[in-house]
Design a protein around this motif. Structure first.
Motif, PDB file in Angstrom:
ATOM      1  N   GLY A  29      21.503  42.329  12.110  1.00  0.00           N
ATOM      2  CA  GLY A  29      20.565  42.449  13.198  1.00  0.00           C
ATOM      3  C   GLY A  29      21.187  42.229  14.565  1.00  0.00           C
ATOM      4  N   HIS A  30      22.385  41.642  14.589  1.00  0.00           N
ATOM      5  CA  HIS A  30      23.063  41.406  15.871  1.00  0.00           C
ATOM      6  C   HIS A  30      24.238  42.357  16.031  1.00  0.00           C
ATOM      7  CE1 HIS A  30      24.452  39.213  19.391  1.00  0.00           C
ATOM      8  NE2 HIS A  30      25.657  39.119  18.844  1.00  0.00           N
ATOM      9  N   TRP A  31      25.063  42.477  14.987  1.00  0.00           N
ATOM     10  CA  TRP A  31      26.180  43.425  14.994  1.00  0.00           C
ATOM     11  C   TRP A  31      26.286  43.993  13.592  1.00  0.00           C
ATOM     12  CZ3 TRP A  31      28.074  45.662  19.032  1.00  0.00           C
ATOM     13  CH2 TRP A  31      29.244  46.421  18.925  1.00  0.00           C
ATOM     14  N   HIS A  32      26.826  45.233  13.487  1.00  0.00           N
ATOM     15  CA  HIS A  32      26.691  45.959  12.235  1.00  0.00           C
ATOM     16  C   HIS A  32      27.659  45.536  11.141  1.00  0.00           C
ATOM     17  CE1 HIS A  32      29.344  48.370  14.937  1.00  0.00           C
ATOM     18  NE2 HIS A  32      30.102  48.398  13.854  1.00  0.00           N
ATOM     19  N   ASP A  33      28.667  44.701  11.447  1.00  0.00           N
ATOM     20  CA  ASP A  33      29.567  44.215  10.412  1.00  0.00           C
ATOM     21  C   ASP A  33      30.277  42.964  10.928  1.00  0.00           C
ATOM     22  OD1 ASP A  33      31.482  45.155  12.243  1.00  0.00           O
ATOM     23  OD2 ASP A  33      32.002  46.913  11.041  1.00  0.00           O
ATOM     24  N   ARG A  34      31.101  42.364  10.078  1.00  0.00           N
ATOM     25  CA  ARG A  34      31.956  41.267  10.514  1.00  0.00           C
ATOM     26  C   ARG A  34      33.260  41.867  10.997  1.00  0.00           C
ATOM     27  NH1 ARG A  34      34.174  36.384   6.698  1.00  0.00           N
ATOM     28  NH2 ARG A  34      35.891  37.831   6.259  1.00  0.00           N
ATOM     29  N   ALA A  35      33.455  41.878  12.300  1.00  0.00           N
ATOM     30  CA  ALA A  35      34.627  42.518  12.892  1.00  0.00           C
ATOM     31  C   ALA A  35      35.839  41.596  12.778  1.00  0.00           C
ATOM     32  CB  ALA A  35      34.353  42.853  14.352  1.00  0.00           C
ATOM     33  N   PHE A  36      36.781  41.997  11.947  1.00  0.00           N
ATOM     34  CA  PHE A  36      38.004  41.214  11.714  1.00  0.00           C
ATOM     35  C   PHE A  36      39.017  42.193  11.139  1.00  0.00           C
ATOM     36  CE2 PHE A  36      40.506  37.761   9.638  1.00  0.00           C
ATOM     37  CZ  PHE A  36      40.587  36.888  10.707  1.00  0.00           C
ATOM     38  N   ARG A  37      39.594  43.040  12.025  1.00  0.00           N
ATOM     39  CA  ARG A  37      40.329  44.201  11.512  1.00  0.00           C
ATOM     40  C   ARG A  37      41.427  44.647  12.491  1.00  0.00           C
ATOM     41  NH1 ARG A  37      35.498  46.153  13.436  1.00  0.00           N
ATOM     42  NH2 ARG A  37      35.596  47.879  14.926  1.00  0.00           N
ATOM     43  N   ASP A  38      42.115  45.707  12.082  1.00  0.00           N
ATOM     44  CA  ASP A  38      43.115  46.425  12.893  1.00  0.00           C
ATOM     45  C   ASP A  38      44.255  45.512  13.348  1.00  0.00           C
ATOM     46  OD1 ASP A  38      41.178  48.346  12.594  1.00  0.00           O
ATOM     47  OD2 ASP A  38      40.622  48.450  14.701  1.00  0.00           O
ATOM     48  N   PRO A  39      44.953  44.845  12.440  1.00  0.00           N
ATOM     49  CA  PRO A  39      46.024  43.928  12.861  1.00  0.00           C
ATOM     50  C   PRO A  39      47.207  44.660  13.477  1.00  0.00           C
ATOM     51  CG  PRO A  39      46.070  44.251  10.481  1.00  0.00           C
ATOM     52  CD  PRO A  39      44.819  44.915  10.972  1.00  0.00           C
ATOM     53  N   TRP A  40      47.651  44.172  14.636  1.00  0.00           N
ATOM     54  CA  TRP A  40      48.870  44.655  15.285  1.00  0.00           C
ATOM     55  C   TRP A  40      49.866  43.504  15.250  1.00  0.00           C
ATOM     56  CZ3 TRP A  40      50.900  49.161  16.590  1.00  0.00           C
ATOM     57  CH2 TRP A  40      52.048  49.170  17.382  1.00  0.00           C
ATOM     58  N   VAL A  41      50.934  43.647  14.455  1.00  0.00           N
ATOM     59  CA  VAL A  41      51.891  42.567  14.210  1.00  0.00           C
ATOM     60  C   VAL A  41      53.212  42.906  14.884  1.00  0.00           C
ATOM     61  CG1 VAL A  41      53.140  41.267  12.442  1.00  0.00           C
ATOM     62  CG2 VAL A  41      50.757  41.947  12.047  1.00  0.00           C
ATOM     63  N   MET A  42      53.833  41.910  15.513  1.00  0.00           N
ATOM     64  CA  MET A  42      55.108  42.102  16.190  1.00  0.00           C
ATOM     65  C   MET A  42      55.853  40.778  16.243  1.00  0.00           C
ATOM     66  SD  MET A  42      53.485  42.606  19.997  1.00  0.00           S
ATOM     67  CE  MET A  42      54.665  41.835  21.108  1.00  0.00           C
TER      68      MET A  42
END
Length: 330
Positions: free
Chosen positions: A140-153
């Motif tokens: 109801g607040h946001w459509h998923d649990r956003a915890f993604r797209d890792p950029w590692v360096m």
């Protein structure tokens, strides 16, 4: 020519330069699906290699979801690829599972001796959401649990490694003010410690596929977002019509503070390129994005040809479409 396959849609991608070769890894799905939106839940990762970012040799599928039951048995989404000091290849990626209907994202890790055939490290799970700085799944607040797209360096300020990723901060009344860039650190690429976000400026609902790099003495963080995810604060900061595309943050230090680049959106035109990446070449910086919508509204699903990029006296980035060779597809 663009990165394209006759039988598949291609979208989010990332590029790693290994010597004279550019390796492109990308999300792909069969284009016989009933609707392009179905690609997100029917995804594998493809792999292609090039010496000039224009002519590509496709090497086939390189990674796919785990067999059930697993934390990443439904999707294996966007990430990044690199080699460590021993030459071992590492893939960091986003995973979701059927049991949670794909609503909770986690970050995974696999290794390879050739950059194409991958083995998960343990069950693959590298980092899960925890702590007060990151928003849990809130229907109801946001459509998923956003915890993604890792950029590692490599850690540019010392030993070890750092990871930037898409996240959200809890407790924001306006959903579009919750997007953050999360941060984690590791001494060895295997053990990760979640840190507070490096950016939580309240400007966007989500800031997808971050890429961090240094150029001309400044640090840049590319991200992409949709016009529907511009916050009221960003609309005041940038009064142009909201667009879908790629923009960036700027900083003097890779750990911040980061600020949204002033002026127009870097590469924004509703229906055009998305999930853009900057690539360093001998001729200078170039920009590539996946091609989203055709003029008739149909989904394209290819990665553009490289577009030259200029950095002005204020450190701002500009695409130079007028310098493209005839026939370039952008």
């Amino acid at each position: 020519m663009v990165i394209a396959l006759k039988d598949k849609w291609i979208w989010d991608f990332w590029i790693y330069q290994d010597g004279a070769d550019y390796h492109a890894y990308f999300l792909q799905a069969d284009n016989t699906l009933a609707h392009p939106d179905m690609r997100h839940r029917n995804v594998t990762q493809g792999h292609a290699v090039s010496k000039d970012l224009v002519n590509w040799t496709h090497l086939g599928t390189t990674f796919r979801p785990a067999d059930p039951v697993a934390w990443d048995d439904w999707t294996t989404w966007t990430g990044s690829t690199l080699r460590d000091d021993t030459g071992l290849w590492h893939l960091f990626y986003t995973g979701t599972e059927h049991a949670e209907e794909g609503m909770k994202q986690r970050l995974g890790h696999a290794t390879s001796i050739d950059g194409h055939n991958w083995t998960r490290v343990g069950d693959g799970l590298a980092l899960d959401l925890s702590g007060p700085d990151y928003e849990e799944y809130t229907p109801g607040h946001w459509h998923d649990r956003a915890f993604r797209d890792p950029w590692v360096m490599k850690n540019p300020k010392g030993d070890g490694w750092v990871m930037y990723f898409v996240a959200r901060q809890p407790g924001t009344a306006e959903p579009n003010a919750g997007g953050t860039i999360g941060f984690a650190t590791s001494p060895d690429l295997y053990t990760w410690t979640l840190q507070p976000p490096v950016y939580a400026g309240g400007m966007f609902g989500q800031m997808e596929v971050p890429q961090v790099f240094k150029a001309n003495g400044k640090w840049y963080m590319l991200f992409c977002t949709d016009g529907s995810h511009w916050s009221e604060a960003y609309k005041r900061f940038n009064p142009e019509k909201p667009v879908r595309g790629t923009h960036y943050l700027m900083a003097d230090d890779p750990f911040g503070p980061w600020d949204v680049a002033p002026g127009p959106f870097f590469d924004g035109a509703q229906g055009s390129r998305y999930a853009g990446k900057i690539v360093e070449t001998d001729a200078g910086l170039v920009f590539m994005g996946f091609l989203h919508d055709a003029p008739d509204g149909s989904f394209i699903g290819e990665v553009s040809d490289p577009i030259p990029v200029r950095i002005d006296a204020d450190g701002l980035l500009h695409t130079e479409l007028d310098k493209l060779p005839p026939g370039a597809k952008v």
